[in-house]
Scaffold this motif. Structure first.
Motif, short mmCIF file in Angstrom:
data_model
loop_
_atom_site.label_atom_id
_atom_site.label_comp_id
_atom_site.label_asym_id
_atom_site.label_seq_id
_atom_site.Cartn_x
_atom_site.Cartn_y
_atom_site.Cartn_z
N ARG A 11 0.84 -1.21 0.00
CA ARG A 11 0.00 0.00 0.00
C ARG A 11 0.87 1.26 0.00
O ARG A 11 0.57 2.23 -0.71
N GLY A 14 2.10 2.15 -3.30
CA GLY A 14 1.08 2.56 -4.25
C GLY A 14 0.42 1.44 -5.03
O GLY A 14 -0.20 1.69 -6.07
N TYR A 15 0.51 0.21 -4.54
CA TYR A 15 -0.08 -0.94 -5.23
C TYR A 15 -1.40 -1.32 -4.56
O TYR A 15 -1.50 -1.31 -3.33
N GLY A 161 -0.78 -6.90 -7.17
CA GLY A 161 -1.25 -5.53 -7.34
C GLY A 161 -1.20 -5.09 -8.79
O GLY A 161 -2.11 -4.40 -9.28
N ALA A 165 -4.50 -4.03 -11.03
CA ALA A 165 -4.56 -2.77 -11.77
C ALA A 165 -4.87 -3.00 -13.25
O ALA A 165 -5.66 -2.27 -13.85
N PRO A 173 0.56 0.87 -11.20
CA PRO A 173 0.92 1.17 -9.81
C PRO A 173 2.43 1.21 -9.61
O PRO A 173 3.20 0.69 -10.41
#
Length: 204
Positions: A11, A14-15, A161, A165, A173
């Motif tokens: 997190r 940024g994932y 992740g 996305a 991400p």
């Protein structure tokens, strides 16, 4: 604790995360140090070919330092000139080499927010002969199993992740290209498994 930390770091990087992602339960043994060093040297050889070194020169070096048997089948095809062309993707192996070098304590950090650093060339670009390779073996010290396991779990979470996305058509991400995550994950999965290099599966 490892998974909690992985989710927190994912997190933070940024994932998107998937809390249902299965934990690693079959990765209990870390490979032998000499096997890890041999794998790094094999990667170094194919990266050199992808960077412009003639395959026959790389094969001669591999033979001189005694790691011909450590080449994977796909790597042997490149160095023996049996591949139609040197795959451009071999340059991505620098990230796998960085992960293995980190596991051998050659690099201080395995930062998934950055690509590999110039130290890679400083160490592996200076291996001219068997004497240099012996010095590298002496210098290498495998990290604790728990450290490698934690890094592998984080790579798995970041890989998931990326897939989330893509499925949701979100923007890419993280701060690095997906191949950075995938190459590092492959190296870490290999470190903790029994598969041959060409057979390592990096699905999630």
């Amino acid at each position: 604790m490892i998974r909690q930390r992985s989710l927190f770091m994912a997190r933070r990087l940024g994932y998107p995360v998937d809390v249902s992602l299965p934990l690693i339960t079959d990765r209990g043994v870390l490979r032998d140090k000499d096997e890890v060093v041999d794998r790094m040297l094999a990667l170094d050889a194919v990266i050199a070919c992808a960077s412009g070194m003639p395959p026959e020169i790389a094969l001669e070096w591999v033979s001189e330092i005694g790691i011909t048997g450590s080449l994977s089948p796909s790597e042997a095809r490149v160095l023996e000139g049996r591949a139609e062309e040197v795959p451009a993707g071999l340059l991505d192996r620098m990230e796998a080499l960085w992960a293995l070098g980190w596991s051998a304590s050659l690099f201080r950090a395995l930062d998934f927010s950055r690509i590999c650093g110039p130290e890679l060339g400083m160490i592996f670009g200076e291996l001219d002969d068997a004497r240099d390779v012996r010095a590298l073996r002496k210098r290498s010290r495998l990290r604790r199993h728990e450290e490698v396991l934690a890094a592998c779990d984080l790579a798995r979470c970041l890989h998931r992740g990326i897939e989330i996305a893509a499925r949701k058509r979100m923007s890419l991400p993280g701060k690095v290209q997906p191949n950075v995550i995938l190459e590092r994950r492959k190296a870490l999965e290999w470190l903790l498994g029994e598969e041959e290099w060409d057979e390592v599966f990096v699905g999630v």
